[in-house]
Design a protein around this motif. Structure first.
Motif, PDB file in Angstrom:
ATOM      1  N   GLN A 153       0.850  -1.209   0.000  1.00  0.00           N
ATOM      2  CA  GLN A 153       0.000   0.000   0.000  1.00  0.00           C
ATOM      3  C   GLN A 153       0.881   1.253   0.000  1.00  0.00           C
ATOM      4  N   ASN A 154       0.696   2.151   0.943  1.00  0.00           N
ATOM      5  CA  ASN A 154       1.430   3.414   0.938  1.00  0.00           C
ATOM      6  C   ASN A 154       2.865   3.258   1.467  1.00  0.00           C
ATOM      7  N   ARG A 155       3.206   2.073   1.964  1.00  0.00           N
ATOM      8  CA  ARG A 155       4.475   1.938   2.692  1.00  0.00           C
ATOM      9  C   ARG A 155       5.665   1.697   1.758  1.00  0.00           C
ATOM     10  N   ARG A 156       5.970   2.731   0.975  1.00  0.00           N
ATOM     11  CA  ARG A 156       7.074   2.588   0.030  1.00  0.00           C
ATOM     12  C   ARG A 156       8.398   2.251   0.707  1.00  0.00           C
ATOM     13  N   PRO A 157       8.737   2.871   1.851  1.00  0.00           N
ATOM     14  CA  PRO A 157      10.020   2.528   2.494  1.00  0.00           C
ATOM     15  C   PRO A 157      10.124   1.045   2.840  1.00  0.00           C
ATOM     16  N   ASP A 158       9.016   0.419   3.256  1.00  0.00           N
ATOM     17  CA  ASP A 158       9.061  -1.024   3.559  1.00  0.00           C
ATOM     18  C   ASP A 158       9.332  -1.836   2.296  1.00  0.00           C
ATOM     19  N   TRP A 162      -3.325   9.553  -9.364  1.00  0.00           N
ATOM     20  CA  TRP A 162      -2.244   8.751  -8.806  1.00  0.00           C
ATOM     21  C   TRP A 162      -2.763   7.328  -8.672  1.00  0.00           C
ATOM     22  N   GLU A 163      -1.893   6.369  -8.816  1.00  0.00           N
ATOM     23  CA  GLU A 163      -2.326   4.969  -8.741  1.00  0.00           C
ATOM     24  C   GLU A 163      -2.931   4.638  -7.376  1.00  0.00           C
ATOM     25  N   HIS A 164      -2.455   5.317  -6.320  1.00  0.00           N
ATOM     26  CA  HIS A 164      -3.008   4.991  -5.001  1.00  0.00           C
ATOM     27  C   HIS A 164      -4.495   5.312  -4.924  1.00  0.00           C
ATOM     28  N   ALA A 165      -4.983   6.173  -5.806  1.00  0.00           N
ATOM     29  CA  ALA A 165      -6.390   6.573  -5.763  1.00  0.00           C
ATOM     30  C   ALA A 165      -7.318   5.478  -6.258  1.00  0.00           C
ATOM     31  N   TYR A 193     -16.067   6.130   5.257  1.00  0.00           N
ATOM     32  CA  TYR A 193     -15.153   5.593   4.247  1.00  0.00           C
ATOM     33  C   TYR A 193     -15.874   4.736   3.212  1.00  0.00           C
ATOM     34  N   GLY A 194     -16.886   3.984   3.651  1.00  0.00           N
ATOM     35  CA  GLY A 194     -17.568   3.076   2.729  1.00  0.00           C
ATOM     36  C   GLY A 194     -18.692   3.712   1.947  1.00  0.00           C
ATOM     37  N   ALA A 195     -18.945   4.993   2.175  1.00  0.00           N
ATOM     38  CA  ALA A 195     -20.142   5.635   1.628  1.00  0.00           C
ATOM     39  C   ALA A 195     -20.081   5.879   0.130  1.00  0.00           C
ATOM     40  N   LEU A 196     -18.904   5.740  -0.476  1.00  0.00           N
ATOM     41  CA  LEU A 196     -18.801   6.001  -1.905  1.00  0.00           C
ATOM     42  C   LEU A 196     -18.786   4.702  -2.715  1.00  0.00           C
ATOM     43  N   GLU A 197     -19.003   3.583  -2.031  1.00  0.00           N
ATOM     44  CA  GLU A 197     -19.030   2.311  -2.746  1.00  0.00           C
ATOM     45  C   GLU A 197     -20.288   2.235  -3.603  1.00  0.00           C
ATOM     46  N   PRO A 198     -20.242   1.501  -4.683  1.00  0.00           N
ATOM     47  CA  PRO A 198     -19.119   0.735  -5.211  1.00  0.00           C
ATOM     48  C   PRO A 198     -18.161   1.512  -6.109  1.00  0.00           C
ATOM     49  N   ALA A 199     -18.382   2.798  -6.266  1.00  0.00           N
ATOM     50  CA  ALA A 199     -17.514   3.566  -7.171  1.00  0.00           C
ATOM     51  C   ALA A 199     -16.078   3.598  -6.658  1.00  0.00           C
ATOM     52  N   ILE A 200     -15.940   3.898  -5.365  1.00  0.00           N
ATOM     53  CA  ILE A 200     -14.611   3.874  -4.743  1.00  0.00           C
ATOM     54  C   ILE A 200     -14.731   3.078  -3.454  1.00  0.00           C
ATOM     55  N   SER A 201     -13.875   2.097  -3.293  1.00  0.00           N
ATOM     56  CA  SER A 201     -14.002   1.194  -2.150  1.00  0.00           C
ATOM     57  C   SER A 201     -13.647   1.884  -0.835  1.00  0.00           C
ATOM     58  N   GLY A 202     -14.239   1.374   0.249  1.00  0.00           N
ATOM     59  CA  GLY A 202     -13.940   1.892   1.570  1.00  0.00           C
ATOM     60  C   GLY A 202     -12.470   1.713   1.927  1.00  0.00           C
ATOM     61  N   GLU A 203     -11.894   0.602   1.460  1.00  0.00           N
ATOM     62  CA  GLU A 203     -10.479   0.339   1.737  1.00  0.00           C
ATOM     63  C   GLU A 203      -9.608   1.450   1.148  1.00  0.00           C
ATOM     64  N   ILE A 204      -9.900   1.814  -0.090  1.00  0.00           N
ATOM     65  CA  ILE A 204      -9.131   2.878  -0.725  1.00  0.00           C
ATOM     66  C   ILE A 204      -9.342   4.204  -0.005  1.00  0.00           C
ATOM     67  N   MET A 205     -10.590   4.531   0.315  1.00  0.00           N
ATOM     68  CA  MET A 205     -10.879   5.812   0.967  1.00  0.00           C
ATOM     69  C   MET A 205     -10.123   5.921   2.293  1.00  0.00           C
ATOM     70  N   GLN A 206     -10.096   4.827   3.027  1.00  0.00           N
ATOM     71  CA  GLN A 206      -9.438   4.890   4.329  1.00  0.00           C
ATOM     72  C   GLN A 206      -7.934   5.077   4.185  1.00  0.00           C
ATOM     73  N   LEU A 207      -7.308   4.289   3.314  1.00  0.00           N
ATOM     74  CA  LEU A 207      -5.869   4.434   3.090  1.00  0.00           C
ATOM     75  C   LEU A 207      -5.553   5.822   2.548  1.00  0.00           C
ATOM     76  N   HIS A 208      -6.364   6.242   1.592  1.00  0.00           N
ATOM     77  CA  HIS A 208      -6.119   7.507   0.908  1.00  0.00           C
ATOM     78  C   HIS A 208      -6.157   8.666   1.897  1.00  0.00           C
ATOM     79  N   HIS A 209      -7.153   8.634   2.775  1.00  0.00           N
ATOM     80  CA  HIS A 209      -7.330   9.707   3.752  1.00  0.00           C
ATOM     81  C   HIS A 209      -6.345   9.574   4.913  1.00  0.00           C
ATOM     82  N   GLN A 210      -6.344   8.417   5.576  1.00  0.00           N
ATOM     83  CA  GLN A 210      -5.587   8.256   6.829  1.00  0.00           C
ATOM     84  C   GLN A 210      -4.091   8.102   6.627  1.00  0.00           C
TER      85      GLN A 210
END
Lengths: 256, 232
Positions: free
Chosen positions: A223-228, B195-198, B41-58
């Motif tokens: 995921q975001n952990r590029r350094p790892d 960005w790919e992370h999105a 985080y899950g409120a935009l599903e199925p367009a954007i997954s809750g998993e992505i929203m959480q990682l993206h934000h937090q």
């Protein structure tokens, strides 16, 4: 942390950010074994198309450090798309028949990128990346490679720090490299980082090792952990045999 | 000097708590903190997954903020010391991390759950000017998606208002460059993170599918409000 050896390659600015180094953008040609596949098209003309070369190990062989899923997407989709799109772009042009490396250099065009640069460079970069890794990789190099690393970086650990830092601080998408530069006065190893598809071929370096730091390279596993991801790459994946072999070739080329 | 170092040490300690905003009045240096999302985080599903929203934000947005605060503090010190070399060296970190904070703060407001109006076409003056400039909303979306798909590497695709020329523009920026880096009169109405992370965990390499689906949760109400305010 960042020393004068930590160079960044920006396509729009031409070659190197560090003006202290000699060497303009490279010109053709540098001959290399050509990974091409010649076949006859319907009109009986011989056309040259690039093949998607598989990594030198099965797609699950780098587990658990780099997952099979990552290889399936990274090689099977991303890399494949670069190769296919490059073939579409060069068919019927004067680039057909050139080696991949030569296409990269030509299309870099001193930083004013031609349309096929991205696909050509990414095709080359990914071949180079798969071959930079092996199952059971990591550890330390030996012999002349280690001697050179110690000479140019102070110690192996210092090299690792610098390489990891370059990989971690390449903003956005790109690559970090260990590269060999041979000029009249000096032959040395350097760490460089580059943006998007750019690679050190275009600046007269001999690349020896690379790590892909586009997010698609590590997102499924880290995921975001590029350094790892970078640490895992250094500790578990690097093929020092491949790097040593490339250094040998580079020295031979440089002597010419 | 002792008082100054005490204030510095205090700010450093509290900044590590990630949510400090008030403590640095003594140094007049604002620190930034992660804005809350106006939806789950899950409120935009199925367009954007809750998993992505959480990682993206937090993770991603938070990291930009953490590094932005750090860079600003280093900049503040360098300015105080008259250390121009460090000031210049910090510019890229500030643009990257500050830009990341700016862009993502806009992005969260550009999105809304369907039951809160996500995906509803723009009405009012923005809807009208879209039809005038682009022929139709579909045509605008097609153009934005084409630009977004073609962007090499990491970046953003924007629908912006050029305040000087009084027209809508589609622009892309690389990495975390804010839209204003493409023109000082450009105001972002809508930004899509490419960005790919999105999108990677859900859409993998198929960025065009992400771009197709995100329109189901685009919050045109926010874009309209900005447009009306900035074109007044």
């Amino acid at each position: 942390m960042a020393t004068s050896l930590n160079l960044t390659l920006f396509p729009s600015q031409g070659v190197l950010v560090n003006p202290g180094l000699p060497g303009p953008a490279r010109t053709l040609p540098r001959t290399k074994p050509q990974r091409r596949f010649l076949r006859k098209g319907a009109s009986n003309l011989i056309t040259a198309k690039f093949e998607l070369k598989p990594p030198p190990y099965p797609l699950n062989a780098l587990e658990p450090h780099m997952s099979q899923a990552t290889l399936e997407f990274h090689w099977g989709k991303h890399h494949k798309t670069y190769v296919e799109n490059l073939n579409k772009q060069i068919v019927g042009t004067e680039l057909e028949g050139l080696s991949l490396e030569d296409i990269v250099v030509v299309s870099y065009n001193k930083g004013d990128l031609l349309p096929y640069f991205n696909n050509a460079a990414q095709a080359w970069n990914h071949d180079f990346f798969w071959e930079s890794m092996k199952p059971g990789g990591g550890g330390k190099p030996s012999g002349e490679l280690l001697d050179l690393i110690e000479k140019d970086f102070g110690s192996f650990d210092q090299f690792v720090e610098e390489f990891k830092s370059a990989a971690a601080t390449q903003f956005g998408s790109g690559w970090a490299w260990l590269a060999y530069r041979a000029s009249e006065k000096d032959k040395k190893l350097e760490v460089v980082k580059s943006l998007n598809a750019v690679n050190p071929l275009v600046s007269d370096y001999f690349p020896l090792l690379t790590i892909d730091v586009w997010e698609h390279a590590y997102y499924l596993d880290f995921q975001n952990r590029r350094p790892d991801y970078i640490s895992t790459f250094m500790e578990k994946l690097v093929s020092w045999e491949a790097v040593s072999a490339r250094l040998e070739k580079a020295k031979v080329q440089a002597a010419k | 000097m002792a008082l100054r170092s005490l204030a510095l040490a205090t700010r450093k300690t509290l900044t590590l708590g990630l949510n400090s905003t008030r403590l640095s009045q003594s140094r007049a240096l604002q620190t930034f903190s992660l804005p809350d999302l106006p939806y789950d985080y899950g409120a935009l599903e199925p367009a954007i997954s809750g998993e992505i929203m959480q990682l993206h934000h937090q993770k991603h947005h938070q990291t930009y903020i953490t590094n932005y605060n750090k860079a600003l503090e280093q900049l503040h010190d360098a300015i105080q010391k008259g250390d121009s070399s460090t000031v210049a060296k910090l510019q890229s970190a500030i643009k990257f991390n500050g830009g990341g904070h700016i862009n993502h703060s806009i992005f969260w407001q550009n999105l809304a759950p369907i039951r809160e109006g996500g995906g509803e076409p723009p009405k009012g003056s923005l809807g009208w000017v879209i039809d005038t400039n682009f022929g139709s909303l579909e045509s605008l979306i097609q153009n934005i998606n084409a630009e977004g798909a073609a962007l090499q590497g990491s970046g953003w695709v924007w629908l912006g208002l050029d305040k000087e020329l009084k027209k809508l523009v589609i622009e892309t920026t690389a990495n975390q460059d804010p839209l204003v880096t493409k023109g000082p009169h450009l105001v972002p109405l809508l930004g899509i993170d490419v960005w790919e992370h999105a999108y990677y965990l859900q859409y993998k390499n198929v960025r065009p599918d992400y771009l197709k689906n995100i329109w189901k949760v685009i919050n045109w109400k926010y874009a309209s409000e900005v447009y009306e305010k900035e074109s007044a």
